[in-house]
Each structure stands twice: as C-alpha cells, then as structure tokens.
Design an enzyme around this catalytic site. Structure first.
Site, PDB file in Angstrom:
ATOM      1  N   GLU A 153      19.127  67.184 -41.345  1.00 27.81           N
ATOM      2  CA  GLU A 153      19.018  67.261 -39.878  1.00 27.81           C
ATOM      3  C   GLU A 153      17.664  66.751 -39.398  1.00 27.81           C
ATOM      4  O   GLU A 153      17.556  66.108 -38.353  1.00 27.81           O
ATOM      5  CB  GLU A 153      19.230  68.701 -39.413  1.00 27.81           C
ATOM      6  CG  GLU A 153      20.654  69.188 -39.612  1.00 27.81           C
ATOM      7  CD  GLU A 153      20.758  70.695 -39.403  1.00 27.81           C
ATOM      8  OE1 GLU A 153      21.073  71.104 -38.288  1.00 27.81           O
ATOM      9  OE2 GLU A 153      20.499  71.455 -40.358  1.00 27.81           O
TER      10      GLU A 153
ATOM     11  N   GLN B  21      -6.883  51.015 -28.268  1.00 28.66           N
ATOM     12  CA  GLN B  21      -7.281  52.074 -29.198  1.00 28.66           C
ATOM     13  C   GLN B  21      -6.117  53.049 -29.428  1.00 28.66           C
ATOM     14  O   GLN B  21      -6.047  53.713 -30.457  1.00 28.66           O
ATOM     15  CB  GLN B  21      -8.504  52.805 -28.631  1.00 28.66           C
ATOM     16  CG  GLN B  21      -8.992  53.966 -29.457  1.00 28.66           C
ATOM     17  CD  GLN B  21     -10.382  54.388 -29.021  1.00 28.66           C
ATOM     18  OE1 GLN B  21     -11.367  53.758 -29.361  1.00 28.66           O
ATOM     19  NE2 GLN B  21     -10.458  55.455 -28.230  1.00 28.66           N
TER      20      GLN B  21
ATOM     21  N   ASN C  34     -14.279  44.544 -32.125  1.00 25.12           N
ATOM     22  CA  ASN C  34     -12.935  44.050 -31.785  1.00 25.12           C
ATOM     23  C   ASN C  34     -12.275  43.330 -32.960  1.00 25.12           C
ATOM     24  O   ASN C  34     -11.100  43.568 -33.260  1.00 25.12           O
ATOM     25  CB  ASN C  34     -12.992  43.140 -30.555  1.00 25.12           C
ATOM     26  CG  ASN C  34     -13.470  43.890 -29.320  1.00 25.12           C
ATOM     27  OD1 ASN C  34     -13.533  45.124 -29.336  1.00 25.12           O
ATOM     28  ND2 ASN C  34     -13.816  43.168 -28.273  1.00 25.12           N
TER      29      ASN C  34
ATOM     30  N   THR D 288      37.523  55.157 -39.361  1.00 20.34           N
ATOM     31  CA  THR D 288      37.095  54.467 -38.142  1.00 20.34           C
ATOM     32  C   THR D 288      37.392  55.470 -37.038  1.00 20.34           C
ATOM     33  O   THR D 288      38.361  56.239 -37.140  1.00 20.34           O
ATOM     34  CB  THR D 288      37.867  53.152 -37.893  1.00 20.34           C
ATOM     35  OG1 THR D 288      39.244  53.461 -37.736  1.00 20.34           O
ATOM     36  CG2 THR D 288      37.693  52.160 -39.041  1.00 20.34           C
ATOM     37  N   HIS D 289      36.568  55.511 -36.035  1.00 19.12           N
ATOM     38  CA  HIS D 289      36.672  56.525 -34.974  1.00 19.12           C
ATOM     39  C   HIS D 289      36.616  57.936 -35.562  1.00 19.12           C
ATOM     40  O   HIS D 289      37.129  58.884 -34.960  1.00 19.12           O
ATOM     41  CB  HIS D 289      37.962  56.372 -34.156  1.00 19.12           C
ATOM     42  CG  HIS D 289      38.231  54.968 -33.706  1.00 19.12           C
ATOM     43  ND1 HIS D 289      37.797  54.478 -32.489  1.00 19.12           N
ATOM     44  CD2 HIS D 289      38.842  53.921 -34.318  1.00 19.12           C
ATOM     45  CE1 HIS D 289      38.162  53.209 -32.369  1.00 19.12           C
ATOM     46  NE2 HIS D 289      38.783  52.837 -33.475  1.00 19.12           N
TER      47      HIS D 289
ATOM     48  N   SER E 297      19.847  81.167 -44.044  1.00 20.57           N
ATOM     49  CA  SER E 297      19.697  81.730 -42.705  1.00 20.57           C
ATOM     50  C   SER E 297      19.088  83.108 -42.851  1.00 20.57           C
ATOM     51  O   SER E 297      19.366  83.828 -43.800  1.00 20.57           O
ATOM     52  CB  SER E 297      21.061  81.819 -42.033  1.00 20.57           C
ATOM     53  OG  SER E 297      21.052  82.835 -41.046  1.00 20.57           O
TER      54      SER E 297
ATOM     55  N   LYS F 194      24.939  81.378 -45.540  1.00 19.48           N
ATOM     56  CA  LYS F 194      24.603  80.033 -45.060  1.00 19.48           C
ATOM     57  C   LYS F 194      23.819  79.185 -46.054  1.00 19.48           C
ATOM     58  O   LYS F 194      22.984  79.679 -46.793  1.00 19.48           O
ATOM     59  CB  LYS F 194      23.736  80.164 -43.797  1.00 19.48           C
ATOM     60  CG  LYS F 194      24.547  80.546 -42.585  1.00 19.48           C
ATOM     61  CD  LYS F 194      25.311  79.371 -42.052  1.00 19.48           C
ATOM     62  CE  LYS F 194      24.949  79.174 -40.602  1.00 19.48           C
ATOM     63  NZ  LYS F 194      25.406  77.909 -40.107  1.00 19.48           N
TER      64      LYS F 194
ATOM     65  N   TYR G 134      -9.425  41.983 -25.743  1.00 17.08           N
ATOM     66  CA  TYR G 134      -9.360  43.405 -26.065  1.00 17.08           C
ATOM     67  C   TYR G 134      -9.502  44.275 -24.824  1.00 17.08           C
ATOM     68  O   TYR G 134     -10.318  44.007 -23.949  1.00 17.08           O
ATOM     69  CB  TYR G 134     -10.478  43.759 -27.061  1.00 17.08           C
ATOM     70  CG  TYR G 134     -10.513  45.231 -27.416  1.00 17.08           C
ATOM     71  CD1 TYR G 134      -9.744  45.730 -28.462  1.00 17.08           C
ATOM     72  CD2 TYR G 134     -11.295  46.134 -26.682  1.00 17.08           C
ATOM     73  CE1 TYR G 134      -9.757  47.073 -28.777  1.00 17.08           C
ATOM     74  CE2 TYR G 134     -11.313  47.486 -26.994  1.00 17.08           C
ATOM     75  CZ  TYR G 134     -10.547  47.947 -28.046  1.00 17.08           C
ATOM     76  OH  TYR G 134     -10.555  49.282 -28.353  1.00 17.08           O
TER      77      TYR G 134
END
Ligand code: ARG
Length: 455
Positions: A287, A319, A107, A152-153, A274, A280, A314
């Site tokens: 991502e 574990q 432990n 912003t937004h 791709s 592509k 413990y």
C-alpha cells in the site's frame, strides 16, 4: 563571503529563507569532488600557483575527512554547502583558501554538484532496478506454467500464465532502466567553468575538469549550463514513471492478497498485523509503494512548476530544485527495495489462481477460435454460438469443458468431441504461441532473452 558592499547583516528570517545548507549538505561529496577538479585545473593552468593549489587540495582532503567523521555542521550563516566548505577550508589552511573560487561562481558550482549527485542517484536506481528485475525473472521462471485468470475490466478474460504476467512487469522495469540510462547519457556534460553566467576570462581548461569529474565533455553554452535543470526533471520523470509501474504491481499485490482473490500470501516480513483484529495480515508495504508513487509524482510537479517561466540565467528559485529530487530519490529507493523483497518472498497460491481461471468461462474465446479453425465458421458467428454455449454452461452450473457434447451439438452441429482438447485452461495458454503471447514456451524464451540482455 559577500559582505564587502553590505553595512548590515541579514535579518534572521532572511538567513533562514536563504539558507540551503540544511538540505544541500547532502551533496558534500560532490562539492568536494568539484572543488578538487577545479583547483587541480587552476594549478595546471597556472591560474593559481602550484603550491597554493596543492595546499588547497590537501585542505579539501582535511575538510572531507571532517565531514566523513562528524557530518556537515549546519550553520545558517554559511548559507549553503559551497560556502560552508570554503569556510572550513579557510579554517584549515588560512587565507590561501580564498584562491579556490577563482574563475568559478556558485552558479556553475551548484549545477555541477547537483548533476554529479543526480548521476550517482541514477546509478543507485539502476542497481536497484536490476535487483528487482532479477527477482521478477526468477519468479516468472518458477511460474512459467502456472495458470491464472487474465483480466480486462478486472473481469476474467482469458487464462494467462503467472510467468507471463510477471514478465509484463519485467518489460516496464526494463523501460525504466533504459530511461534512467538515457538521462544519464544526455546529462553527462559538465557545467563547471561557465562561472556566474557568461563564462570567464581566466584561461580555464574546461575539458580537463569535465574529464576529471567523469563527464563526457563541457557544456556548450554558459547561460544554459547554469540555468538548466532538465537533468533533475528527467530524473524525476523517470522516477515518477518507475513509481507508477511499481504502484500497479503493488495494487495487484493488495488485490491478490485480499480474501476474495487469495492469489498471494505476502511473507511475514512484508505484512503487518492489526492492533485490534488478531486475524489480520495487512499488505502495508504494498500500500505504501502504491501511495509513495503519488508523492514522487508530486516532486516532479513541484520542480516543473518551480522552473516554469524562469528567465535566464540563475535565479534563487532554483535552490528549491534539491528537496523534491532528494525526497523522490529516497522514496523510490524504499519502493524498489520493498518491492524486490515482496517479489522474492511472496507465496503464489497457484491452486486458487487455477480455480478462478477455470471458473470464469475464460476459454470461451478458445471455443470460438476452434469453430473458426475446424468448422470454417466466420468468427462473428462463432462468437454467437460460443455465447450460447456459455449460457448453457451457466444454466447447468458447470465449466465450459464439462458441458455434455450433446448439449454443445444441439447448439451447433459442427461441434465434435475434439473441441474438448482446447477447452482446458492449460490447452488455452499452451496455444497462445504468437510472439509475445502467454504460452509457457514463450515465457521461457522471454526470460532467456531478458537474461541475455542483462548479462
Ligand atoms: N545554494 C544555491 C543553490 O542551491 C547555490 C547557488 C547560489 N548562487 C547565487 N548566485 N546566489 O542554488
């Protein structure tokens, strides 16, 4: 190791559910280090005869060399890295190996090993954060003057400099580093010598083992020492927050690499093609950094739920602390390295950024501010006048700085030709000199300050 009171061995599934060796073998270096410190102390304190302690230390070197050369063999019967190492030690040096576990329990052993592992992991993360930060500072310096639309937004708001935008991520990364450093300092107390839960009657020197393992001091309460996993949770919390920051930058790269934005072109090294669409270039790495942040946060939640409501001291549930920490650490290492690579190699298309910054009436606030400053117009009224100027620009199909002065004066007679000095995006960003603002001079000062702190 504990067969004395048992007549029968465990069921096969018992063995499987019980064993942690498949994953905790990753801590073998820390386990050996802990045992080395422990046995040296046992010898010095006369708890184990000096020649036995020396034989055990030499045996541990042999076991370590074996692990280094061939890896740690996974034998479920040996349960975990602690028992596996002790078994190998016994193979190497015979029954004297049995003296190593005097005044120790698995432990306090596992708490010590895992703390050492998390401490090493923290140091690795700190180095990786520093590398990312260096990359961010370099790119920010290169683009201290580059104008881009600030949002912003996700709507064009006011022009900012790309350097300032990148320095926002420097701030996040710097906070992440300080969180990891805080965690390291707070956790740096050694559980070894707490034994199973109550401490030990042997005359151990806990200060000596703590010092030998690079801890500041021994932990103060044996019950807490064997049941505390705050250090692992703190690591996961800092990792989650760091991953969250990386995911925001990753998302911006994904967005910026899209055709409508066209703000960046990720290098070949950090893009994929791709299998069907030849044109592509996909931002897969960005991502995945965005995605991995979710998994890392999942690791944090996993350990929090494991620890919630556990009575002292413990319990075997604990574990399950290691897999989420190992997983989060591996994922975070990948994310930091990938992000550093992307930041270093991305091409910023500053022409596109500037074009968009100029197209969204982003200097409307500058016109309003000018009216307040030069015409002594109350801001609310200036806001209204500027709104009409924007509507006029929209009707004419031009940017704000291309509206004829006569048109502006028809809206408000207090406007004169000097207004055109503030309507360009460059003038706008140059004017934002308030501390922490986007002016190129501020960005350069912030970079200098950040480099000073790093040095
Ligand atoms: N493999 C165990 C763990 O990782 C080691 C501690 C076991 N202690 C015990 N009393 N069964 O938590």
């Amino acid at each position: 190791m504990w067969g004395g009171r048992f007549a029968e061995g465990p069921a096969a599934v018992m063995r499987e559910i019980n064993a942690s060796i498949p994953f905790d073998k990753r801590m073998w270096r820390q386990d050996i280090a802990g045992s080395r410190a422990h046995v040296a102390m046992l010898g010095a304190q006369g708890i184990v005869a000096p020649e036995d302690a020396a034989a055990i230390a030499a045996g541990l070197d042999q076991v370590a060399a074996g692990y280094e050369a061939d890896g740690v063999p996974v034998d479920l019967a040996l349960e975990d890295i602690h028992m596996a190492t002790e078994a190998r030690l016994a193979d190497a040096i015979g029954p004297v190996a049995g003296r190593l576990h005097t005044a120790r329990s698995r432990n306090d052993q596992v708490a010590t090993d895992f703390k050492l592992w998390v401490r090493d992991a923290t140091d690795q993360v700190l180095a990786a954060l520093s590398a990312l930060d260096t990359a961010l500072l370099a790119r920010a310096e290169e683009h201290a003057d580059s104008v881009m639309p600030g949002f912003t937004h996700l709507q064009s708001a006011q022009p900012v400099t790309l350097g300032h935008h990148l320095m926002a991520y420097h701030e996040m990364i710097a906070r992440d580093a300080s969180r990891f450093a805080d965690n390291r300092a707070r956790a740096n107390l050694c559980p070894l010598g707490s034994a199973a839960l109550a401490g030990t009657g042997f005359p151990v020197d806990r200060h000596a083992t703590a010092a030998a393992l690079g801890f500041d001091a021994p932990t103060r309460n044996s019950l807490d020492a064997v049941s505390d996993r705050d250090f692992a949770l703190d690591y996961l919390m800092a990792a989650s927050q760091c991953a969250l920051h990386l995911s925001r930058l990753a998302e911006e790269f994904v967005l910026w690499a899209s055709q409508p934005f066209g703000f960046v072109s990720l290098s070949d090294q950090w893009s994929t093609g791709s299998s069907i669409m030849p044109q592509k270039r996909n931002p897969d790495a960005a991502e995945l950094v965005r995605g991995h942040a979710g998994r890392i946060t999942g690791c944090l939640v996993s350990l929090m739920v494991t620890m919630k409501g556990l009575p002292l001291a413990y319990s075997k549930d604990m574990q399950d602390d290691k897999p989420p920490v190992f997983e989060a650490h591996d994922l975070l290492g990948l994310c930091l390295a990938a992000m550093t690579g992307m930041v270093e190699s991305v091409t910023f298309r500053t022409d596109r950024m500037r074009g968009l910054a100029e197209s969204g009436f982003a200097t409307a606030t500058d016109l309003a501010d000018w009216l307040v400053r030069e015409g002594d117009v109350p801001f609310r009224e200036a806001h209204h006048i500027t709104g009409r100027a924007v509507a006029r620009a929209e009707a004419l199909g031009v940017t704000l700085d291309r509206v004829p002065l006569a048109d502006l004066q028809a809206i408000d007679a207090r406007i004169d030709a000097r207004v055109f000095d503030v309507l360009s995006v460059d003038a706008s960003v140059a004017s934002r000199t308030s501390f922490g603002g986007t002016a190129p001079a501020n960005v350069r000062a912030a970079i200098r300050a950040a480099r000073g702190e790093k040095a």
